[in-house]
Structure formats: structure tokens, C-alpha cells
Design an enzyme around this catalytic site. Structure first.
Site, PDB file in Angstrom:
ATOM      1  N   GLY A   1       0.837  -1.201   0.000  1.00  0.00           N
ATOM      2  CA  GLY A   1       0.000   0.000   0.000  1.00  0.00           C
ATOM      3  C   GLY A   1       0.863   1.237   0.000  1.00  0.00           C
ATOM      4  O   GLY A   1       2.006   1.213  -0.474  1.00  0.00           O
ATOM      5  N   CYS A   2       0.356   2.288   0.557  1.00  0.00           N
ATOM      6  CA  CYS A   2       1.080   3.554   0.610  1.00  0.00           C
ATOM      7  C   CYS A   2       2.407   3.376   1.339  1.00  0.00           C
ATOM      8  O   CYS A   2       2.446   2.913   2.471  1.00  0.00           O
ATOM      9  CB  CYS A   2       0.228   4.611   1.312  1.00  0.00           C
TER      10      CYS A   2
END
Length: 161
Positions: free
Chosen positions: A11-12
């Protein structure tokens, strides 16, 4: 000291770096891009879904203080490996769950952790991929939450181990 490296995409990369930096035995980390087909990708290019890269965190650690397996376990605890091409509010292939292994031992250890999770009934869609060139992200992405004082949305929510 026995310095080693590991590369995780979950993810981020801002939140992942924040969590890995706080783990025992981690020396430093760098956020960047890996797994795509363009040299020196930029954030706007990766975000446009045209390069094939994932946002990832390169973790440098002291293997006498922690292990690749322990970092894999942390990786699986700070994100949802069942989600495909996204994490939380971040949707797109650049936010996929992927471990980019640097050697055969890392591949085997990562697979063993995945097998353990599946044996406990967890869905795991994480990819295992040989590492390619890791391109560091722009400076403003490095240690983002330390710079801004914010808190990441990824944190240990459910103990899987």
C-alpha cells in the site's frame, strides 16, 4: 553486525516506512518504486498506472538483531494481504501487496510465512517476485510522517501470528 536488505510493497509507502522504521533491528529504510518497466519513474508516472511499479519500502536491517522472517510477519500485520491492488483508501496496482525477494532464502522464508497464514485461515493475495531495480522516491516522500507529524492509517490491527 550483519546488514541485510528486504523490499516490501503493502500500500502507501509512507505508512509502511513509518512502521518498519520502528521495528527492532531496522537500521534505515527508503521508500521508492519497484516492479515496473520504466527507468527512474516519478511519483506522477507511477500514480498514472503507466509504469507497472509498486510503491515499496527498502528495509535495511541487522540480521543479528532481527530476521527477514520477523520483518515478513510485521509486513503482514500492517496491511491486508487479502486485498488486491489496493490498501484501505489507496486503490490501484501501485498499492499491491508484494514481497520482492533478493535471494532464494528470502523467497523460501516469505513463502513459509504465507503458508503459515493460510494454514490459520487467512486469505493471502501477496505476490512473491524476484527483486528488480529499486528506484528511490522523491525526497518529499522519504520519512513523510516524521516530517508532517501525521499518523499512518496502516498499523497493527489484528495479530495474525
Amino acid at each position: 553486525m550483519k546488514q541485510e536488505k528486504a523490499i516490501f510493497a503493502c500500500g502507501c509507502f509512507w505508512g509502511a516506512q513509518h512502521q518498519f522504521e520502528r521495528a527492532h533491528g531496522v537500521l534505515r529504510s527508503t521508500v521508492g518504486y519497484i516492479g515496473g518497466h520504466k527507468d527512474h519513474p516519478t511519483y506522477p508516472e507511477v500514480k498514472s498506472h503507466t509504469t507497472g511499479h509498486a510503491e515499496a519500502t527498502l528495509v535495511e536491517f541487522d540480521a543479528e538483531e532481527t530476521s527477514f522472517t520477523e520483518l515478513c510477519k510485521l509486513f503482514f500485520e500492517i496491511h491486508d494481504p487479502a486485498q488486491t491492488d489496493g490498501q484501505g483508501p489507496d486503490i490501484g496496482p501501485q498499492y499491491r501487496s508484494e514481497i520482492f525477494y533478493l535471494d532464494e532464502n528470502q523467497e523460501q522464508e516469505a513463502q513459509a510465512v504465507i503458508d503459515l497464514l493460510r494454514s490459520k485461515g487467512h486469505e493471502v493475495n501477496t505476490r512473491l517476485t524476484p527483486a528488480s531495480t529499486f528506484w528511490p522516491a522523491e525526497d518529499y516522500h522519504q520519512h513523510y510522517y516524521d516530517k508532517t507529524g501525521g499518523e499512518p492509517y496502516c498499523h497493527i490491527r489484528i495479530r495474525k501470528f
